[in-house]
Design an enzyme around this catalytic site. Sequence first.
Site, short mmCIF file in Angstrom:
data_model
loop_
_atom_site.label_atom_id
_atom_site.label_comp_id
_atom_site.label_asym_id
_atom_site.label_seq_id
_atom_site.Cartn_x
_atom_site.Cartn_y
_atom_site.Cartn_z
N GLU A 56 0.81 -1.21 0.00
CA GLU A 56 0.00 0.00 0.00
C GLU A 56 0.85 1.27 0.00
OE1 GLU A 56 -4.09 0.29 1.71
OE2 GLU A 56 -2.93 1.06 3.39
N LYS A 58 0.76 4.85 1.21
CA LYS A 58 0.01 5.50 2.28
C LYS A 58 0.92 6.49 3.01
CE LYS A 58 -2.32 4.03 6.58
NZ LYS A 58 -2.70 2.82 7.35
N LYS A 118 -8.02 2.78 -2.85
CA LYS A 118 -8.35 2.64 -1.43
C LYS A 118 -8.98 3.95 -0.96
CE LYS A 118 -7.75 0.34 2.60
NZ LYS A 118 -6.41 0.29 3.21
N GLU A 167 -14.60 -5.25 2.36
CA GLU A 167 -13.90 -5.33 3.63
C GLU A 167 -14.89 -5.51 4.78
OE1 GLU A 167 -10.69 -2.40 4.51
OE2 GLU A 167 -12.13 -1.73 6.03
N ASN A 187 -10.49 -6.79 7.76
CA ASN A 187 -9.68 -5.69 8.28
C ASN A 187 -9.42 -5.93 9.76
OD1 ASN A 187 -8.38 -3.32 8.82
ND2 ASN A 187 -9.94 -1.98 7.94
N GLU A 217 -6.06 -7.74 6.14
CA GLU A 217 -5.62 -6.35 6.01
C GLU A 217 -5.24 -5.76 7.36
OE1 GLU A 217 -8.72 -4.02 4.22
OE2 GLU A 217 -9.54 -5.76 3.20
N SER A 218 -4.16 -5.04 7.39
CA SER A 218 -3.73 -4.22 8.53
C SER A 218 -3.15 -5.05 9.68
CB SER A 218 -4.87 -3.36 9.07
OG SER A 218 -5.43 -2.54 8.07
#
Length: 261
Positions: A56, A58, A118, A167, A187, A217-218
Amino acid sequence: MNTILDNIIQNKRLEIASAKAIKPFAALLEEARQTGRPGRSFRQALERSATGIIAEFKRRSPSKGFIHEGADPEKVVPGYAVAGAAACSVLTDTVYFGGSSDDLVKARKRTDIPLLRKDFTIDEYQIAQARIWGADAILLIAAVLTPAETEKLSLFAHSLGLEVLLEIHDACELNRLCPAVDVVGVNNRNLATFATDVRTSFELAGRIPAEYLRISESGIGSPDTVLRLREAGFRGFLMGENFMKEPDPAAALRNFIQALN
């Protein structure tokens, strides 16, 4: 009291209204439909990838502020591709994440791997924008959409040749799944508090129907976590901060992939 997510969505509605006042939806949709660029399959890229990593781009987050102020998508995103990313995610929210449409446009010009827009998508207008700016897939967040809205936006995305990453964060959001969704992401970040816990992915892995490709994710910070998530059935791993906090995000990704082998 409003959560960070509530504030983001309120601001997003204002942004969309302002954009529509400048360019009506009908004109934007016509432009999106005339975009001749062939789409790249986000899902197939993950299925074929040896790493499954969605790297990503970001610059900042609402909870931590700037992660990599001044980061250049024309350097970072193609660097990610060379380092072995299966796909890239590009933040386009300006107020809370320091991104912009230009980041996605510039990234598209410099790489051929699939790109995910995103953002906090709540309107068809944003999906048409994504197509024009060069995205191959869009993100839909179950927490801010009803089942009917999720299906409507997913079908609209498909009509423009875009794939859909839905998500979710908890089992209550599984009712947003529909045939038009291509990939389901868990997520690990609670969007109300922005706290992360990778156990969320392990808890939901078995609840997602087998026909959906699953990504986590994350909050993924180590190769060992990726290996354990693979064993739990995940094929994709969306990671941003782990790489963007480093001076050379692409080098950080390359070192991470080497540690996986």
